[in-house]
Design a protein around this motif. Structure first.
Motif, PDB file in Angstrom:
ATOM      1  N   TYR A 257       0.297  -4.846  69.960  1.00 54.70           N
ATOM      2  CA  TYR A 257       0.549  -4.471  71.531  1.00 54.70           C
ATOM      3  C   TYR A 257      -0.130  -5.450  72.378  1.00 54.70           C
ATOM      4  O   TYR A 257       0.261  -5.531  73.634  1.00 54.70           O
ATOM      5  CB  TYR A 257       0.372  -3.002  71.624  1.00 54.70           C
ATOM      6  CG  TYR A 257       1.285  -2.199  70.921  1.00 54.70           C
ATOM      7  CD1 TYR A 257       2.883  -2.282  71.160  1.00 54.70           C
ATOM      8  CD2 TYR A 257       0.751  -1.074  70.162  1.00 54.70           C
ATOM      9  CE1 TYR A 257       3.702  -1.360  70.435  1.00 54.70           C
ATOM     10  CE2 TYR A 257       1.940  -0.480  69.248  1.00 54.70           C
ATOM     11  CZ  TYR A 257       2.998  -0.535  69.646  1.00 54.70           C
ATOM     12  OH  TYR A 257       3.762   0.282  68.657  1.00 54.70           O
TER      13      TYR A 257
ATOM     14  N   GLU B 138       3.974   6.748  65.566  1.00 56.86           N
ATOM     15  CA  GLU B 138       4.455   6.860  66.878  1.00 56.86           C
ATOM     16  C   GLU B 138       5.029   8.291  66.965  1.00 56.86           C
ATOM     17  O   GLU B 138       4.790   9.167  67.794  1.00 56.86           O
ATOM     18  CB  GLU B 138       5.234   5.845  67.819  1.00 56.86           C
ATOM     19  CG  GLU B 138       4.571   4.675  68.452  1.00 56.86           C
ATOM     20  CD  GLU B 138       5.461   3.949  69.358  1.00 56.86           C
ATOM     21  OE1 GLU B 138       5.174   3.033  69.866  1.00 56.86           O
ATOM     22  OE2 GLU B 138       6.842   4.072  68.889  1.00 56.86           O
TER      23      GLU B 138
ATOM     24  N   HIS C  79      11.499   4.495  72.028  1.00 53.71           N
ATOM     25  CA  HIS C  79      11.357   3.788  73.353  1.00 53.71           C
ATOM     26  C   HIS C  79      11.393   2.360  73.445  1.00 53.71           C
ATOM     27  O   HIS C  79      10.495   1.584  74.007  1.00 53.71           O
ATOM     28  CB  HIS C  79      10.389   4.662  74.276  1.00 53.71           C
ATOM     29  CG  HIS C  79       8.927   4.434  73.572  1.00 53.71           C
ATOM     30  ND1 HIS C  79       7.864   5.411  73.695  1.00 53.71           N
ATOM     31  CD2 HIS C  79       8.435   3.487  72.466  1.00 53.71           C
ATOM     32  CE1 HIS C  79       6.873   5.015  72.766  1.00 53.71           C
ATOM     33  NE2 HIS C  79       7.192   3.773  72.121  1.00 53.71           N
TER      34      HIS C  79
ATOM     35  N   HIS D 256       0.976   0.933  75.520  1.00 47.66           N
ATOM     36  CA  HIS D 256       1.186   0.127  74.558  1.00 47.66           C
ATOM     37  C   HIS D 256       0.232  -1.214  74.951  1.00 47.66           C
ATOM     38  O   HIS D 256       0.536  -2.206  75.487  1.00 47.66           O
ATOM     39  CB  HIS D 256       2.487  -0.573  74.263  1.00 47.66           C
ATOM     40  CG  HIS D 256       3.528   0.416  73.850  1.00 47.66           C
ATOM     41  ND1 HIS D 256       4.163   1.367  74.753  1.00 47.66           N
ATOM     42  CD2 HIS D 256       3.959   0.772  72.607  1.00 47.66           C
ATOM     43  CE1 HIS D 256       4.962   1.997  73.844  1.00 47.66           C
ATOM     44  NE2 HIS D 256       4.890   1.608  72.716  1.00 47.66           N
TER      45      HIS D 256
ATOM     46  N   ASN E  82       3.151   6.865  74.104  1.00 48.93           N
ATOM     47  CA  ASN E  82       1.841   6.006  74.158  1.00 48.93           C
ATOM     48  C   ASN E  82       2.060   4.970  75.232  1.00 48.93           C
ATOM     49  O   ASN E  82       3.128   4.037  75.287  1.00 48.93           O
ATOM     50  CB  ASN E  82       1.888   5.741  72.895  1.00 48.93           C
ATOM     51  CG  ASN E  82       2.684   4.634  72.202  1.00 48.93           C
ATOM     52  OD1 ASN E  82       3.984   4.868  71.993  1.00 48.93           O
ATOM     53  ND2 ASN E  82       2.263   3.640  71.812  1.00 48.93           N
TER      54      ASN E  82
ATOM     55  N   HIS F 256       6.792   0.382  78.991  1.00 53.09           N
ATOM     56  CA  HIS F 256       8.158   0.827  78.492  1.00 53.09           C
ATOM     57  C   HIS F 256       8.202   2.196  77.744  1.00 53.09           C
ATOM     58  O   HIS F 256       9.442   2.899  77.407  1.00 53.09           O
ATOM     59  CB  HIS F 256       8.622  -0.435  77.446  1.00 53.09           C
ATOM     60  CG  HIS F 256       7.852  -0.421  76.308  1.00 53.09           C
ATOM     61  ND1 HIS F 256       6.749  -1.311  76.323  1.00 53.09           N
ATOM     62  CD2 HIS F 256       8.112   0.053  75.170  1.00 53.09           C
ATOM     63  CE1 HIS F 256       6.297  -1.347  74.779  1.00 53.09           C
ATOM     64  NE2 HIS F 256       7.050  -0.358  74.209  1.00 53.09           N
TER      65      HIS F 256
HETATM   66 FE   LIG Z   1       6.306   2.313  71.263  1.00 52.75          FE
END
Ligand SMILES: [Fe+3]
Ligand SMILES: [Fe+3]
Lengths: 285, 146, 285, 146
Positions: free
Chosen positions: D80, C240, C12, C59, C57, C125
């Motif tokens: 992140y 992931e 992804h 982020h 997941n 995303h």
């Molecule tokens: Fe990711």
């Protein structure tokens, strides 16, 4: 090595907090209840822990319907006191133990418990009333507290079996922590009560006392009791009692050690709408 | 029926499950807003106007205005959320719970002092305990908190 | 009765979303990647589900460090598109399936998975790029989506074994839902990539392809691989991939049914920093 | 050591565990604030002043001002979260990741097009792959994002 030395079980009725905060503990209505905790305050002074792992439920305070964790562990350094609609209770802020809390989180997640880790959380009467009952009215709480919030508000709540297994995982985690800490685990909520509908005010002494008996002598069997029995026999809010099984699961005998010593047992009706139960179990030194 | 509800046969009791939670979402979130003193003040100053800020059903708003907690709970409210509403009006959990039985405050308090409501007859719908539908209301109260 | 008809697995990568949103899919850099999804878009049109249970997941978008759920299920009616720092992606809002989501939550919590229930959540995303890859650029997504967010950001993340067991519980839950629904389960994230430090840019084709092989033929064995192997072999963000085991655990063969049919398999390097993997597995009708 | 860290022997890699998370709490929460356009604008208008609103360490603030993502990560940052900082400066994940290797943008992009970094020699500290400490920096970049 850290170790769990004792477990404490107690109801956390908000009216008890109000009675303490407003200086009503010697009124005839409240006196018999607080008399039952006199032993406990003395016991705590003689068995002062470094950290209390405090199992409670949030009562739609930190967690609204936006987000409902089944199990949430507080890993923050401090936890402010919530305003539940009357202004915050006049009690000290709760000081956490981030290192031990994170260690326990890591360990039990790796043991397949799917915790939610929380670093910002206000704590409500579910957590502060047990502190007040056991500690009185100090200017600072005399130990650090790891808040552990269990969803018992929106159905389905975790099963007794799940809670009992979680307690065992918490014990393993604590015993793997390098620092030499005296840890107590407290289970709160209950006993029989129902706060809603035409069945409000339900009290079931026999069931409550049988629960206390089995919590002491047959916790594994007690952990098999399904939710619907709690609701039917102990009222819709009596379901809070599943949380006591987390604390009980962390005691040494569940992992093959000696039986705990019953240091204190107390039962009283009523506090507001609720039957109050209270137990102190000590692990052998 | 998607959700299995083994608790559906308990008299006088609404379990706050996913269906109730969905139904009562905004009613309960409205109650949560009363944890802030400024919101409590605005609500008390003009209850109807404050309620109209929330996407609740008219039935839910009316139940709040009436202080009819049983109705609030049927419409998806949960007691721990509704407790914020009660607190805003200066009411205790005992006053809230008592109002739902139809008893007066004194009647309910006397029941609790005498050991609380008995479990016998109140485990299953169709028994004859005092929480059963055919025995409501139980006292001389208004059934309303306010 | 609802049933899980197929599972889809895909990376992804956010840059894929940007390429779609900015009309770059035919550029030489991107063309080989999007060519690998042409089959999939056609396949989806021919196997259109009513609901996609989408494992991804977050982020650091809906969940900051304030609160980190291990497993969070979205039970809301709608999920807005998050602003991850560039403004929200220009894609349709995600429409949920509150009834099925709540049913699954109830069922798997009673199966001892400690979910967090979420009624307000923006999706990033991790969820929207798979939708774009499989659906292109419609004005509305052609099915409802149940977002299921897994913590793979802060260690410890749930184990492969736990994820695989959860998939099995999800399958049981779906099959207990009364309405006749065609449900797909998608597992997203991965494959090998590392976004940090001097080891950034790591790609491990052999490990990735072995992962795809075992995901098809030996998922139970694959589920025993420890976290540290993912990190060591597939990069710090390659972890992931544990999420793919949730989708795989929901397939019929794991519960004793027939092996799934491999409808499509694709692997490409690079998309930005990442190896892209993609699989479609169909249950027998 | 309280937490067991089986990942401590992987070269060029910081695992975002509870210890890192605690260290980087405010650095990461600062990054989260950049999800709001008004905060991005305020940050870009006066970076130092915006950073001074947060209880971060001076080292963390300096690492942000320097665009030194490796340093940010050592100080508890997570990629992140840092991605929101990168996005605010118009940088992609590829530019962010590349900056941490010491390569130029072109060098890093070329490595990725050629199939990415090899795993051999980069599994364990003490091997001889290009991610090992003794082989840094890897290219002709500044090691900084900005
Ligand atoms: Fe990711
Ligand atoms: Fe309670």
């Amino acid at each position: 090595m850290a170790r769990i030395t004792a477990s404490v079980y107690t109801s956390h009725v908000p009216a008890i907090g109000a009675a303490i905060d407003h200086g009503k503990t010697h009124e005839p209505y409240w006196q018999p209840l607080f008399a039952g905790y006199e032993f406990s305050k003395q016991w705590l002074r003689e068995h002062m822990p470094d950290v209390v792992f405090l199992v409670y439920n949030d009562h739609a305070t930190a967690f609204s319907l936006e987000l409902i964790p089944t199990f949430a562990i507080g890993t923050a350094a401090r936890f402010p006191i919530a305003d539940e609609g009357w202004g915050p209770r006049p009690v000290p802020e709760v000081v956490g133990h981030p290192e031990l809390a994170s260690h326990i989180a890591q360990s039990v997640i790796q043991d397949d418990f799917d915790l939610t880790i929380v670093n910002r959380m206000e704590v409500d009467h579910g957590l502060t009333v047990p502190l007040s009952l056991m500690c009185g009215q100090p200017t600072e709480w005399p130990f650090k507290v790891i808040p552990f919030a269990v969803n018992v508000v929106q159905y389905p709540v975790p099963s007794g079996r799940r809670c009992f297994a979680l307690g065992q995982a918490i014990r393993r985690a604590v015993e793997r922590f390098d620092e030499d800490l005296n840890v107590q685990i407290w289970g709160t909520g209950g006993m029989s009560h129902q706060l809603q509908g035409p069945r409000a005010g339900l009290i079931n002494r026999e069931w409550d006392n049988r629960f206390l008996d089995r919590l002491i002598d047959d916790p594994a069997g007690l952990a098999e009791v399904p939710h619907v029995e709690y609701v039917r026999e102990a009222g819709s809010e009596g379901i809070e009692l599943v949380m006591w099984l987390i604390a009980r699961g962390a005691m040494a005998d569940v992992a093959g050690g000696p039986k705990p010593r019953v240091a204190h047992r107390f039962y009283h009706v009523p506090a507001s709408n609720t039957a109050v139960g209270h137990l102190i179990l000590e692990n052998a030194a | 029926m998607a959700l299995h509800k083994p608790y559906a046969d308990i008299p006088g009791t609404v379990i706050f499950d996913a269906d109730q939670s969905r139904k009562g979402y905004w009613l309960n979130q409205f109650c949560m807003s009363l944890m802030k003193p400024e919101n409590r003040a605005r609500y008390l100053a003009d209850r109807r106007a404050y309620l109209d800020e929330w996407p609740m059903t008219e039935e839910q708003k009316q139940a709040v205005l009436d202080g009819d907690l049983n109705r609030c709970i049927q419409l998806g409210g949960n007691i721990y959320f509704l407790a914020k509403l009660g607190a805003t009006h200066g009411k205790s959990f005992q006053q809230m719970a008592g109002s739902m039985t139809g008893m007066t405050e004194e009647e309910y308090r006397a029941m609790m002092l005498a050991g609380g409501r008995r479990i016998d007859g109140n485990r299953y719908l169709g028994e004859d305990g005092d929480a059963q539908p055919h025995r409501q209301p139980q006292g001389h109260g208004s059934g309303r908190l306010l």
